[in-house]
Design an enzyme around this catalytic site. Structure first.
Site, PDB file in Angstrom:
ATOM      1  N   LYS A  22      40.950  36.620 -79.413  1.00 34.08           N
ATOM      2  CA  LYS A  22      42.007  36.148 -80.334  1.00 34.08           C
ATOM      3  C   LYS A  22      42.557  34.809 -79.836  1.00 34.08           C
ATOM      4  O   LYS A  22      42.711  33.865 -80.615  1.00 34.08           O
ATOM      5  CB  LYS A  22      43.139  37.163 -80.377  1.00 34.08           C
ATOM      6  CG  LYS A  22      44.418  36.653 -81.024  1.00 34.08           C
ATOM      7  CD  LYS A  22      45.543  37.666 -81.054  1.00 34.08           C
ATOM      8  CE  LYS A  22      46.390  37.664 -79.835  1.00 34.08           C
ATOM      9  NZ  LYS A  22      47.404  36.596 -79.775  1.00 34.08           N
ATOM     10  N   ASN A  23      42.835  34.720 -78.551  1.00 33.26           N
ATOM     11  CA  ASN A  23      43.510  33.532 -78.032  1.00 33.26           C
ATOM     12  C   ASN A  23      42.585  32.342 -77.839  1.00 33.26           C
ATOM     13  O   ASN A  23      43.045  31.244 -77.530  1.00 33.26           O
ATOM     14  CB  ASN A  23      44.263  33.868 -76.741  1.00 33.26           C
ATOM     15  CG  ASN A  23      45.454  34.778 -77.032  1.00 33.26           C
ATOM     16  OD1 ASN A  23      45.793  35.004 -78.196  1.00 33.26           O
ATOM     17  ND2 ASN A  23      46.049  35.331 -75.999  1.00 33.26           N
ATOM     18  N   ARG A  92      53.154  32.527 -83.664  1.00 35.27           N
ATOM     19  CA  ARG A  92      53.501  31.386 -82.832  1.00 35.27           C
ATOM     20  C   ARG A  92      52.322  30.456 -82.629  1.00 35.27           C
ATOM     21  O   ARG A  92      52.486  29.220 -82.594  1.00 35.27           O
ATOM     22  CB  ARG A  92      53.980  31.915 -81.483  1.00 35.27           C
ATOM     23  CG  ARG A  92      54.216  30.837 -80.482  1.00 35.27           C
ATOM     24  CD  ARG A  92      54.631  31.388 -79.166  1.00 35.27           C
ATOM     25  NE  ARG A  92      54.627  30.323 -78.199  1.00 35.27           N
ATOM     26  CZ  ARG A  92      55.560  29.373 -78.109  1.00 35.27           C
ATOM     27  NH1 ARG A  92      56.554  29.400 -78.963  1.00 35.27           N
ATOM     28  NH2 ARG A  92      55.491  28.430 -77.209  1.00 35.27           N
ATOM     29  N   CYS A 116      60.323  35.288 -80.242  1.00 35.28           N
ATOM     30  CA  CYS A 116      59.784  36.597 -80.653  1.00 35.28           C
ATOM     31  C   CYS A 116      60.296  37.599 -79.632  1.00 35.28           C
ATOM     32  O   CYS A 116      61.037  37.266 -78.721  1.00 35.28           O
ATOM     33  CB  CYS A 116      58.261  36.570 -80.692  1.00 35.28           C
ATOM     34  SG  CYS A 116      57.553  36.422 -79.069  1.00 35.28           S
ATOM     35  N   ARG A 121      60.568  31.511 -76.116  1.00 36.86           N
ATOM     36  CA  ARG A 121      59.334  30.793 -76.460  1.00 36.86           C
ATOM     37  C   ARG A 121      59.589  29.370 -76.958  1.00 36.86           C
ATOM     38  O   ARG A 121      59.358  29.024 -78.112  1.00 36.86           O
ATOM     39  CB  ARG A 121      58.500  31.616 -77.445  1.00 36.86           C
ATOM     40  CG  ARG A 121      58.433  33.043 -77.009  1.00 36.86           C
ATOM     41  CD  ARG A 121      57.197  33.807 -77.034  1.00 36.86           C
ATOM     42  NE  ARG A 121      55.931  33.204 -76.818  1.00 36.86           N
ATOM     43  CZ  ARG A 121      54.806  33.763 -77.302  1.00 36.86           C
ATOM     44  NH1 ARG A 121      54.897  34.817 -78.048  1.00 36.86           N
ATOM     45  NH2 ARG A 121      53.645  33.216 -77.058  1.00 36.86           N
ATOM     46  N   ASP A 307      49.496  39.256 -70.363  1.00 34.94           N
ATOM     47  CA  ASP A 307      49.087  40.042 -71.535  1.00 34.94           C
ATOM     48  C   ASP A 307      48.510  41.396 -71.152  1.00 34.94           C
ATOM     49  O   ASP A 307      48.170  42.178 -72.044  1.00 34.94           O
ATOM     50  CB  ASP A 307      48.065  39.261 -72.376  1.00 34.94           C
ATOM     51  CG  ASP A 307      48.700  38.058 -73.031  1.00 34.94           C
ATOM     52  OD1 ASP A 307      47.972  37.181 -73.513  1.00 34.94           O
ATOM     53  OD2 ASP A 307      49.954  37.976 -73.029  1.00 34.94           O
ATOM     54  N   ILE A 329      56.043  35.320 -66.210  1.00 33.62           N
ATOM     55  CA  ILE A 329      55.797  34.396 -67.337  1.00 33.62           C
ATOM     56  C   ILE A 329      56.857  34.570 -68.418  1.00 33.62           C
ATOM     57  O   ILE A 329      57.446  33.615 -68.901  1.00 33.62           O
ATOM     58  CB  ILE A 329      54.384  34.631 -67.923  1.00 33.62           C
ATOM     59  CG1 ILE A 329      53.317  34.612 -66.833  1.00 33.62           C
ATOM     60  CG2 ILE A 329      54.098  33.618 -69.022  1.00 33.62           C
ATOM     61  CD1 ILE A 329      53.128  33.281 -66.141  1.00 33.62           C
ATOM     62  N   ARG A 399      47.259  42.727 -85.040  1.00 30.17           N
ATOM     63  CA  ARG A 399      47.259  41.273 -84.838  1.00 30.17           C
ATOM     64  C   ARG A 399      46.186  40.881 -83.825  1.00 30.17           C
ATOM     65  O   ARG A 399      45.615  39.812 -83.883  1.00 30.17           O
ATOM     66  CB  ARG A 399      48.621  40.811 -84.311  1.00 30.17           C
ATOM     67  CG  ARG A 399      49.738  40.945 -85.298  1.00 30.17           C
ATOM     68  CD  ARG A 399      50.961  40.242 -84.804  1.00 30.17           C
ATOM     69  NE  ARG A 399      50.648  38.865 -84.403  1.00 30.17           N
ATOM     70  CZ  ARG A 399      51.563  38.009 -83.971  1.00 30.17           C
ATOM     71  NH1 ARG A 399      52.813  38.383 -83.843  1.00 30.17           N
ATOM     72  NH2 ARG A 399      51.239  36.777 -83.633  1.00 30.17           N
TER      73      ARG A 399
HETATM   74  C1  EPZ Z   1      49.600  31.997 -74.935  1.00 25.89           C
HETATM   75  O1  EPZ Z   1      50.873  31.825 -75.544  1.00 25.89           O
HETATM   76  C2  EPZ Z   1      49.036  33.298 -75.487  1.00 25.89           C
HETATM   77  N1  EPZ Z   1      48.916  33.200 -76.937  1.00 25.89           N
HETATM   78  C3  EPZ Z   1      49.959  34.463 -75.134  1.00 25.89           C
HETATM   79  O2  EPZ Z   1      49.336  35.656 -75.596  1.00 25.89           O
HETATM   80  C4  EPZ Z   1      50.084  34.537 -73.616  1.00 25.89           C
HETATM   81  O3  EPZ Z   1      50.986  35.574 -73.279  1.00 25.89           O
HETATM   82  C5  EPZ Z   1      50.600  33.189 -73.087  1.00 25.89           C
HETATM   83  O4  EPZ Z   1      49.723  32.128 -73.514  1.00 25.89           O
HETATM   84  C6  EPZ Z   1      50.674  33.170 -71.579  1.00 25.89           C
HETATM   85  O5  EPZ Z   1      49.401  33.430 -71.030  1.00 25.89           O
HETATM   86  C7  EPZ Z   1      47.873  32.507 -77.450  1.00 25.89           C
HETATM   87  O6  EPZ Z   1      47.055  31.941 -76.743  1.00 25.89           O
HETATM   88  C8  EPZ Z   1      47.766  32.475 -78.938  1.00 25.89           C
HETATM   89  P1  EPZ Z   1      52.665  29.646 -72.848  1.00 25.89           P
HETATM   90  P2  EPZ Z   1      51.676  30.443 -75.331  1.00 25.89           P
HETATM   91  O7  EPZ Z   1      53.064  28.400 -73.513  1.00 25.89           O
HETATM   92  O8  EPZ Z   1      50.746  29.316 -75.154  1.00 25.89           O
HETATM   93  C9  EPZ Z   1      57.009  28.824 -71.394  1.00 25.89           C
HETATM   94  C10 EPZ Z   1      49.175  37.694 -76.710  1.00 25.89           C
HETATM   95  O9  EPZ Z   1      49.696  38.792 -76.519  1.00 25.89           O
HETATM   96  N2  EPZ Z   1      56.959  27.626 -72.241  1.00 25.89           N
HETATM   97  O10 EPZ Z   1      51.485  29.621 -71.916  1.00 25.89           O
HETATM   98  O11 EPZ Z   1      52.675  30.369 -76.407  1.00 25.89           O
HETATM   99  C11 EPZ Z   1      56.961  30.122 -72.184  1.00 25.89           C
HETATM  100  O12 EPZ Z   1      58.260  30.492 -72.633  1.00 25.89           O
HETATM  101  C12 EPZ Z   1      50.012  36.440 -76.592  1.00 25.89           C
HETATM  102  O13 EPZ Z   1      47.959  37.512 -76.997  1.00 25.89           O
HETATM  103  C13 EPZ Z   1      57.966  26.670 -72.118  1.00 25.89           C
HETATM  104  O14 EPZ Z   1      58.892  26.824 -71.334  1.00 25.89           O
HETATM  105  O15 EPZ Z   1      52.394  30.736 -73.963  1.00 25.89           O
HETATM  106  C14 EPZ Z   1      56.426  31.084 -71.154  1.00 25.89           C
HETATM  107  O16 EPZ Z   1      57.476  31.524 -70.337  1.00 25.89           O
HETATM  108  C15 EPZ Z   1      51.457  36.748 -76.255  1.00 25.89           C
HETATM  109  N3  EPZ Z   1      57.907  25.561 -72.898  1.00 25.89           N
HETATM  110  C16 EPZ Z   1      55.455  30.228 -70.328  1.00 25.89           C
HETATM  111  O17 EPZ Z   1      55.823  28.870 -70.580  1.00 25.89           O
HETATM  112  C17 EPZ Z   1      56.879  25.334 -73.777  1.00 25.89           C
HETATM  113  O18 EPZ Z   1      56.872  24.287 -74.447  1.00 25.89           O
HETATM  114  C18 EPZ Z   1      53.990  30.391 -70.709  1.00 25.89           C
HETATM  115  O19 EPZ Z   1      53.926  30.284 -72.111  1.00 25.89           O
HETATM  116  C19 EPZ Z   1      55.869  26.305 -73.875  1.00 25.89           C
HETATM  117  C20 EPZ Z   1      55.926  27.441 -73.096  1.00 25.89           C
END
Ligand code: EPZ
Length: 420
Positions: A22-23, A92, A116, A121, A307, A329, A399
Site C-alpha cells: 500500500k505504502n 493522508r 488522524c 500529522r 506500523d 514515531i 484501507r
Molecule cells: C508514512 O506516513 C506511512 N504512510 C505511514 O503508514 C507510516 O506510519 C509512516 O510513514 C511512518 O513510517 C504511507 O506511506 C502512505 P511520516 P507519513 O511523515 O509519511 C512527523 C500505515 O498504517 N512529521 O514518515 O505521513 C509525523 O508526525 C500508515 O500504513 C512531521 O513532523 O509519515 C511523524 O511523527 C500510517 N512533519 C513522523 O514525522 C512532517 O511534515 C513520521 O511521519 C511530516 C511528518
C-alpha cells in the site's frame, strides 16, 4: 458498516501470499502526474486507499483503470491542479500529489490532510522541502497553494523532531525530478517504499541516486516519460501474517516477501521465540517452543516499524512476563490499548511507553477499530481469544489489507463478516 466476527483458538496453518505494498503504490500512482504519457503499475493491491488515490488522479485529469492488480493510467486533455478536501481528507497519503503536480503544472492546490487518530500529522517538512526548491507557498482556508515559474534544485535537510518523513521525502524527490539542477535531500526517509518510488521515477527518466539511504541526490531533467513498474510486496502485511502464525501457535509459510525489508521485525520475533525458516522468497514462521517477553522501540527504517507496533502488542499481551513497547514515531499511537484491555489484556500506558503484562488468555469481546493497524492488532487478538470476538468499523482494515479475511480463512481461521 460491516464488522468481522472471529472465533478464536485455532492454530493457523498453511501458505499465504503477500499483496503489493500500500505504502509503495500510493506515491507511485501520484508520480504518474509527472508525465502525460501512459503508465502501467503491476501488483497493485485492491484496497480502499488505492481506489481513493485513483479517484484523486481522475479528479486531476487522468484516466485511471484498475483491473486484476494492474493499474492503467493515461492523460485526458484537461489537467486540473486542485486536489479537493473531500478526497484528500480521507487519506493522508493524497498529500503527495503536491510535489508532482507543482513540478508538472507549475502550480498545485492541495487540501491540508488534517490529523488522524494516530497523531497530529503535520506537513511542515513537506512545505519546507517544496519551498527550498523555489516554490511560493501560501496556506489559506485549509489548502496549500504552491506556485513556481520553475523549480530550482537545492540542498534540503528534511529531518524532523521524529526523524525522517516518508511522504515528505517522496514529495520533494518527485518535485526535484523536473527542477533545474541538482537537489540533495539530507535526512531522507530510507523506507523500501521510498526506494521503490525512486525506481519507478528512474524508469520514467529521472536521475536519482542514494534512494534507500539518508542522502538522496536528484539531477533535474526537462521531462519524464511513461513507464511500467511492479510494486514491491507489502512488508507490513507480511509482518502481520508472521504474527498470526506466532499468536495462534500455528505454522504459516508467507510467500512473495523481501527479507531485506523485514530485518528489524525478524530480529525481534527471533528474540520472542520464533522459528524462522527462509527460502528464496518466502518465510516459514512457527514458535520454537514458548513465547518470550521482549521490549520494542519503533524507529524510522531500518528500525522496528511503527506500523507493526499495534500488532506486536497483541502478541505480547498473551506472552508471559512484562514487555515494554515504546512508540517514537507517533507517541499517541495507542488507541488499541483500551480495546485490547477490554479483551482482558493487562496493558498500561505511560507516555510513549506501553507496559504489557502478558495474560494466559484473552476473552472475546466486541471491540472497535480506530485506525488501519489497530484493526489488524484486534484481528490478531481475536484469533487467539476465547469465544467469539467482533471487530467493528472494519473499513479501516480494508484501507490497507487486501482480502485479509479470505487469506486468514485459507489458513483455517473461523472469521466472517456481518452487518453491524
Ligand atoms: C508514512 O506516513 C506511512 N504512510 C505511514 O503508514 C507510516 O506510519 C509512516 O510513514 C511512518 O513510517 C504511507 O506511506 C502512505 P511520516 P507519513 O511523515 O509519511 C512527523 C500505515 O498504517 N512529521 O514518515 O505521513 C509525523 O508526525 C500508515 O500504513 C512531521 O513532523 O509519515 C511523524 O511523527 C500510517 N512533519 C513522523 O514525522 C512532517 O511534515 C513520521 O511521519 C511530516 C511528518
Amino acid at each position: 458498516m460491516d464488522k468481522l466476527v472471529i472465533e478464536g483458538g485455532i492454530k493457523l496453518k498453511g501458505e499465504v501470499t503477500v499483496s503489493g505494498s500500500k505504502n509503495a503504490v500510493l506515491p507511485i500512482l501520484a508520480a504518474t502526474l509527472l508525465t502525460d504519457e501512459p503508465c502501467i503499475i503491476r501488483n497493485a493491491p485492491a484496497l480502499r486507499d488505492t481506489n481513493t488515490m485513483l479517484k484523486i488522479l481522475r479528479s486531476l485529469g487522468k484516466n485511471a483503470e484498475f483491473d486484476k492488480g494492474i493499474v492503467f493510467i493515461s492523460s485526458t486533455k484537461h489537467a486540473n491542479f486542485i486536489a479537493d478536501y473531500k478526497l484528500v481528507s480521507t487519506m493522508r497519503a493524497s498529500f503527495c500529489v503536491l510535489g508532482p503536480m507543482l513540478a508538472k503544472l507549475k502550480k498545485a492546490k492541495v487540501s491540508l490532510p488534517g490529523g488522524c487518530i494516530i497523531g497530529v500529522r503535520p506537513v511542515d517538512l513537506h512545505l519546507k522541502g517544496i519551498k527550498s526548491l523555489g516554490a511560493d507557498i501560501t496556506v489559506e482556508s485549509g489548502y496549500v497553494l504552491a506556485k513556481a515559474n520553475y523549480l530550482k534544485g537545492n540542498y534540503v535537510y528534511l529531518g524532523g523532531v521524529y526523524g525522517s518523513s516518508v511522504l515528505a521525502t517522496d514529495n520533494v524527490m518527485m518535485a526535484a525530478t523536473l527542477a533545474r539542477g541538482r537537489t540533495v535531500i539530507e535526512s531522507a526517509a530510507c523506507e523500501p517504499e521510498v526506494a521503490d518510488l525512486a525506481e519507478f521515477l528512474i524508469k520514467m527518466g529521472a536521475k536519482i541516486k542514494g534512494h534507500g539511504t539518508p542522502t538522496i541526490e536528484i539531477e533535474g531533467v526537462k521531462q519524464l516519460r511513461g513507464a511500467e513498474h511492479t510494486i514491491i510486496p507489502d512488508r507490513i502485511e507480511a509482518g502481520t501474517m508472521m504474527l498470526a502464525a506466532l499468536i495462534t501457535k500455528g505454522d504459516i509459510t508467507i510467500k512473495n516477501i523481501r527479507f531485506e525489508h523485514l530485518g528489524a521485525l525478524i530480529d525481534k520475533l527471533d528474540e520472542a521465540g520464533a522459528s524462522v525458516m527462509k527460502t528464496d522468497s518466502s518465510i516459514r514462521m512457527r514458535l520454537k517452543n514458548k513465547l518470550n517477553a521482549i521490549n520494542v522501540t519503533t524507529l524510522p527504517y531500518p528500525g522496528f516499524p511503527t506500523d507493526m507496533q499495534a500488532q506486536i502488542m497483541s502478541l505480547m499481551s498473551v506472552t508471559p512476563g512484562i514487555s515494554v513497547i515504546t512508540e517514537k514515531i507517533y507517541p499517541d499511537r495507542f488507541m488499541h490499548v483500551a480495546e485490547l484491555n477490554r479483551m482482558g489484556a493487562r496493558i498500561q500506558r505511560e507516555g510513549p511507553h506501553a507496559i504489557v503484562e502478558g495474560v494466559k488468555q484473552l476473552s472475546g469481546a466486541p471491540v472497535m477499530a480506530s485506525d488501519l493497524r489497530a484493526s489488524a492488532c484486534l484481528v490478531l487478538a481475536g484469533l487467539v481469544a476465547s469465544g467469539k470476538n467482533s471487530v467493528s468499523r472494519i473499513y479501516h482494515l480494508e484501507r490497507g489489507y487486501e482480502n485479509i479475511e479470505e487469506k486468514l480463512r485459507g489458513l483455517g481461521a473461523k472469521i466472517w463478516r456481518e452487518k453491524e
